[in-house]
Design a protein around this motif. Structure first.
Motif, short mmCIF file in Angstrom:
data_model
loop_
_atom_site.label_atom_id
_atom_site.label_comp_id
_atom_site.label_asym_id
_atom_site.label_seq_id
_atom_site.Cartn_x
_atom_site.Cartn_y
_atom_site.Cartn_z
N ASN A 369 1.63 -9.35 8.87
CA ASN A 369 0.76 -9.61 10.13
C ASN A 369 1.86 -9.83 11.28
O ASN A 369 1.44 -10.16 12.34
N SER A 370 3.30 -9.45 10.94
CA SER A 370 4.22 -9.87 12.37
C SER A 370 4.17 -8.73 13.23
O SER A 370 3.50 -7.59 12.91
N ASP A 371 4.16 -8.89 14.43
CA ASP A 371 4.12 -7.90 15.77
C ASP A 371 5.22 -7.14 15.56
O ASP A 371 5.16 -5.87 15.89
N GLU A 372 6.19 -7.49 14.99
CA GLU A 372 7.59 -6.68 15.00
C GLU A 372 7.64 -5.74 13.74
O GLU A 372 7.50 -6.37 12.70
N GLU A 399 3.96 2.28 20.99
CA GLU A 399 3.29 1.00 20.43
C GLU A 399 2.30 1.39 19.40
O GLU A 399 2.29 0.62 18.31
N LYS A 402 4.22 2.59 16.09
CA LYS A 402 5.35 1.88 15.77
C LYS A 402 5.19 1.56 14.18
O LYS A 402 6.34 1.64 13.38
N ASN A 403 4.17 1.37 13.63
CA ASN A 403 4.10 0.73 12.24
C ASN A 403 3.86 1.76 11.41
O ASN A 403 3.67 1.58 10.02
#
Ligand code: PMP
Length: 437
Positions: A369-372, A399, A402-403
């Motif tokens: 659950n990290s934003d980075e 954005e 990104k994941n």
């Protein structure tokens, strides 16, 4: 009494200072990762610049410009490009594009390719316009589109790993034609094309470029063609200029960089080449912002191009020699990364190489659950703990996406042999520590 209210510090502070167009674009990965590299790295394969010298003929040209008899080279020159530079660029691109060019209206010199890009978006994109960007992309396209009031629309290159267990190539990352077509609409003003592509090193094939060109013509869309790595193609591949395809010259701005072309990124000399109907608007942005680029650097770059024009296609040409040298460096790094299990995606062009970090992941635990994105944390950990700087691939995605790609980092291989060897030593030692622990 009223003057108390007027001078109240609170009243002054309550007024927003930031223009709305800057909202959401304040972060910049280069600022962040260059600082990390400066602070921690022993070996820096992060930001894209050579650590070997610029060619001697170019350095000599700069010395001549500096200390020669023409003291006017220390003064302003023509706003849209020093005449000797626009003239030789026009001659060069006439050769490359097979069409006549007017140096005064078809070429503009900018402060690096960066400013040429900025001029394009400011000059050609209106509020509400959509601009198609192919992912992964050189990160500045997105904030530049937004600053102009436009909306970026992303379309990904999708990886198709080879089934035979061979290493992947940048050519295995492809556009889905139907998906690409679905992004074009009456709101689309432009598409940004970057071939050879940073970060993957993909060199778009003729078929892929024809597909993009067809859609541009069909929907009356402009093409901003970032070709800063035009000379850096390997294995006998050819860089095809989309402006040379049917119907494309009139709607394309070609962007180039002396920094990449002559291994002198600090000089910040770039250019835009295109039809006057587009370039005239870039000139309006240029004359009302930067106005003028350093005369002396333009003079030296002009002499560099003059030399290359004379030696065009010959073995002594820098545009022939540099890719040859870089191809060897690429091959060396590919082997070395493959050797430690950091599977590389073999680039067809540019001086970057994207590699899969999966086998090293156990050392840098995931934070759910990290934003980075994971690759960004990995790259930060690696520079702080191993002294090796690289750039996370997710930095080249929007954005929202990104994941989707968090298992890769990008290395720059425009480096001295000793630098590449030092990077390889770090990875090998790391791998040994992992196996023995
Ligand atoms: N476009 C791409 C794809 C790049 O990689 C870079 C530099 N990394 C630029 C433009 C900017 O080039 P310049 O240094 O000439 O401003």
């Amino acid at each position: 009494q009223t003057h108390f209210i007027f001078h109240s510090p609170q009243a002054k502070m309550s007024r927003p200072v930031q223009a709305r167009r800057l909202e959401g674009i304040d972060k910049n990965i280069w600022v962040e990762f260059v600082k990390l590299a400066t602070t921690y790295s022993k070996v820096n394969l992060g930001q894209g610049f050579p650590d070997f010298p610029a060619p001697e003929f170019l350095r000599e040209a700069l010395m001549r410009a500096l200390s020669g008899g023409n003291h006017m080279l220390h003064q302003y020159t023509r706003a849209f490009g020093h005449p000797p530079l626009v003239k030789v660029l026009a001659q060069f691109f006439e050769k490359l594009l097979g069409r006549e060019l007017d140096p005064m209206t078809n070429v503009m010199v900018t402060v690096g390719a960066y400013q040429a890009l900025f001029c394009c978006f400011q000059a050609l994109v209106d509020e509400g316009d959509e601009v198609i960007i192919i992912e992964p992309f050189f990160d500045c396209y997105e904030p530049m589109v937004k600053m102009a009031g436009g909306t970026p629309v992303f379309v990904p290159l999708r990886p198709n790993p080879p089934k035979d267990g061979k290493l992947m190539s940048s050519a295995d990352w492809q556009l889905d034609p139907a998906e690409l077509a679905s992004k074009f609409s009456e709101r689309t003003k432009a598409i940004v094309l970057n071939s050879p592509n940073n970060p993957l090193g993909k060199v778009f094939s003729r078929g892929e470029l024809e597909l993009i060109a067809e859609l541009c013509v069909k929907h009356d869309v402009l093409c901003i063609s970032d070709e800063v790595y035009e000379w850096l193609v390997y294995d006998g591949k050819q860089h095809i200029r989309i402006a040379s395809l049917q119907g494309m010259w009139e709607r394309t701005v070609i962007i180039g960089s002396a920094g990449k072309t002559f291994s002198a990124t600090g000089w910040k000399v770039g250019w835009a080449v295109g039809p006057d109907r587009l370039l005239q608007h870039l000139r309006t942005v240029h004359q009302n912002s930067v106005y003028h680029c350093a005369t002396i650097a333009q003079e030296a770059v002009a002499q560099g191009f003059q030399r290359e024009l004379t030696l065009y296609g010959k073995p002594e040409s820098y545009f022939v020699q540099l890719p040859k040298e870089l191809q060897q460096k690429r091959d060396w790094l590919v082997q070395s990364l493959d050797g430690v299990g950091m599977k590389p995606i073999i680039p067809e062009g540019t001086y970057y190489l994207v590699a899969d970090i999966s086998p090293f992941k156990s050392d840098v635990p995931d934070v759910p659950n990290s934003d980075e994105p994971y690759d960004s944390r990995f790259a930060k950990w690696m520079v702080k703990n191993k002294g090796l700087a690289a750039i996370p691939l997710s930095a080249f995605y929007s954005e929202a996406h990104k994941n989707n790609y968090t298992n890769f980092i990008r290395f720059c291989f425009a480096k001295e042999e000793a630098t590449l060897k030092a990077a390889s030593d770090i990875l090998q030692k790391w791998k040994q520590e992992k196996t023995s622990s």
